[in-house]
Design a protein around this motif. Structure first.
Motif, PDB file in Angstrom:
ATOM      1  N   ALA A  22      -2.862   9.741   4.565  1.00  0.00           N
ATOM      2  CA  ALA A  22      -1.826   8.786   3.874  1.00  0.00           C
ATOM      3  C   ALA A  22      -1.146   9.450   2.732  1.00  0.00           C
ATOM      4  O   ALA A  22       0.072   9.396   2.439  1.00  0.00           O
ATOM      5  N   ALA A  78       1.500  11.993   3.651  1.00  0.00           N
ATOM      6  CA  ALA A  78       2.781  11.213   4.129  1.00  0.00           C
ATOM      7  C   ALA A  78       3.411  10.791   2.812  1.00  0.00           C
ATOM      8  O   ALA A  78       4.718  10.820   2.809  1.00  0.00           O
ATOM      9  N   SER A  87       5.618   2.805   1.246  1.00  0.00           N
ATOM     10  CA  SER A  87       5.181   3.723   2.339  1.00  0.00           C
ATOM     11  C   SER A  87       3.696   3.610   2.430  1.00  0.00           C
ATOM     12  O   SER A  87       3.359   3.311   3.878  1.00  0.00           O
ATOM     13  N   LEU A  88       2.983   3.216   1.412  1.00  0.00           N
ATOM     14  CA  LEU A  88       1.529   3.276   1.502  1.00  0.00           C
ATOM     15  C   LEU A  88       1.204   1.725   2.553  1.00  0.00           C
ATOM     16  O   LEU A  88       0.317   1.644   3.332  1.00  0.00           O
ATOM     17  N   ASP A  94       3.131   0.346   4.561  1.00  0.00           N
ATOM     18  CA  ASP A  94       3.360   0.551   6.209  1.00  0.00           C
ATOM     19  C   ASP A  94       2.298   1.240   6.706  1.00  0.00           C
ATOM     20  O   ASP A  94       1.859   1.006   7.844  1.00  0.00           O
ATOM     21  N   THR A  95       1.822   2.271   6.020  1.00  0.00           N
ATOM     22  CA  THR A  95       0.625   3.209   6.632  1.00  0.00           C
ATOM     23  C   THR A  95      -0.699   2.409   6.698  1.00  0.00           C
ATOM     24  O   THR A  95      -1.443   2.481   7.865  1.00  0.00           O
ATOM     25  N   PHE A 155      -2.982   1.915   9.867  1.00  0.00           N
ATOM     26  CA  PHE A 155      -4.420   2.306   9.805  1.00  0.00           C
ATOM     27  C   PHE A 155      -5.425   1.404  10.286  1.00  0.00           C
ATOM     28  O   PHE A 155      -6.404   1.577  10.906  1.00  0.00           O
ATOM     29  N   THR A 200       6.676  -3.187  11.697  1.00  0.00           N
ATOM     30  CA  THR A 200       7.242  -2.111  10.731  1.00  0.00           C
ATOM     31  C   THR A 200       8.803  -2.403  10.800  1.00  0.00           C
ATOM     32  O   THR A 200       9.460  -2.284   9.624  1.00  0.00           O
ATOM     33  N   SER A 221       7.691   8.108   8.249  1.00  0.00           N
ATOM     34  CA  SER A 221       6.478   8.948   8.131  1.00  0.00           C
ATOM     35  C   SER A 221       5.302   8.129   8.447  1.00  0.00           C
ATOM     36  O   SER A 221       4.268   8.818   8.824  1.00  0.00           O
ATOM     37  N   SER A 222       5.227   6.809   8.405  1.00  0.00           N
ATOM     38  CA  SER A 222       4.253   6.155   8.815  1.00  0.00           C
ATOM     39  C   SER A 222       3.895   6.196  10.406  1.00  0.00           C
ATOM     40  O   SER A 222       2.823   6.011  10.801  1.00  0.00           O
ATOM     41  N   ALA A 273       1.882  10.172   9.040  1.00  0.00           N
ATOM     42  CA  ALA A 273       0.234   9.945   8.764  1.00  0.00           C
ATOM     43  C   ALA A 273      -0.504   9.701  10.002  1.00  0.00           C
ATOM     44  O   ALA A 273      -1.817  10.503  10.059  1.00  0.00           O
ATOM     45  N   SER A 274      -0.302   8.962  11.105  1.00  0.00           N
ATOM     46  CA  SER A 274      -0.841   9.012  12.194  1.00  0.00           C
ATOM     47  C   SER A 274      -1.040  10.114  13.166  1.00  0.00           C
ATOM     48  O   SER A 274      -2.192  10.702  13.504  1.00  0.00           O
TER      49      SER A 274
END
Length: 305
Positions: A164, A167, A201-202, A204-205, A209, A239, A278-279, A283-284
């Motif tokens: 995270a 990202a 962004s967090l 979304d991530t 997750f 998303t 980026s999510s 990140a993934s």
């Protein structure tokens, strides 16, 4: 968004291509920041004065520059400010903040005697205060990232937290690069936009997750990368819907909000687009690379035994 509920797009298999795209974007931005244009800090961070001047009729910026230069105020910039009759003057590291407005007003009244002119706004920041604000802005972003690292480590696992934060750093660096390339001003409002980008962004991530953690429990016998790809597809409709509605608001801010908040709005626009990307593609995939690295390391240790 029903057409996105049962998708099977390939995100994980294209992660290396996405890493290359991200690396190129970050590299271009870093080159611009470090070796070309640098960052265009507002007076909030470098110190100086900013004045908003209004004439009763449009005046060419060239004539205004000549008038300002005749006062000997030092380094300055002149630009149109929304209405063609309104001018924004930025004087860097001015030591005569209290007298600057009256000095320029006297020069304008002398050089544009047939026009009516008024100073509508004047703001000044000392160089020392500007340096302190720049340091505190950097620390605000740094502490936000550290807090996120700790929070996600407790809620999920440390590898999720690292993914995270990578990202988030990716999003901020690309947005900073855009501001450097297009010579856009970085003010306190833009720093607030960067912190908003980190939070958006967090969010979304975290949604992705959460789905990944749930699917890893349900489909523990399936390949790790397949579980992650399925989880991304299952959260895709949410998303895109969230990003689309946010983008509509941000676009209205850009085109209707006026030049005062335009840089703030552009930062949000770039951040939302890059954060959504980026999510799914940063990140993934970082989790997959971590899993593969850990599996290869475990295999190597067993081989030695």
């Amino acid at each position: 968004m029903q057409f996105l509920t049962n998708t099977n797009f390939e995100f994980i298999d294209h992660r290396r291509k996405a890493f290359i795209v991200s690396a190129v974007l970050i590299l271009i931005g870093l080159v611009s920041i470090l070796f070309h244009k640098g960052l265009n800090y507002s007076i909030d961070f470098v110190g100086g004065s900013i004045l908003e001047v209004r004439f009763d009729e449009p005046v060419s910026t060239g004539d205004i520059r000549s008038s300002v230069a005749s006062t000997g105020v030092g380094t300055f910039e002149v630009q149109k400010f929304g209405d063609p009759r309104e001018i924004l003057i930025r004087v860097e590291k001015s030591s005569e903040s209290g007298e600057l407005g009256s000095t320029l007003l006297a020069a304008f009244e002398r050089d544009f005697a047939d026009r009516r002119v008024e100073i509508r706004r004047e703001e000044s920041v000392g160089p020392r205060i500007g340096a302190e604000l720049r340091q505190k802005a950097f620390l605000a972003i740094l502490f936000a990232l550290l807090g996120i690292l700790i929070y996600i480590s407790f809620r999920f696992e440390f590898r999720f937290a690292v993914a995270a934060v990578i990202a988030l750093i990716h999003d901020v660096l690309i947005t900073l690069g855009v501001f450097s390339i297009f010579d856009m001003e970085i003010s306190l409002a833009v720093i607030a936009a960067f912190l908003t980008i980190v939070g958006y962004s967090l969010n979304d991530t975290i949604v992705v997750f959460d789905r990944i953690r749930e699917d890893l429990r349900l489909y523990s016998r399936q390949p790790y990368d397949r579980v992650l790809n399925t989880a991304i597809n299952r959260t895709l409709s949410r998303t895109i819907l969230t990003s689309s509605t946010t983008l509509v608001v941000v676009l209205f801010l850009i085109f209707i909000g006026g030049s005062v908040i335009r840089d703030f709005s552009v930062a949000l626009l770039v951040g939302v687009l890059i954060g959504t990307y980026s999510s799914m593609y940063v990140a993934s995939p970082v989790l997959v690379e971590w899993f593969n690295w850990a599996a290869a390391r475990t295999k190597a240790k067993r081989a030695k035994k």
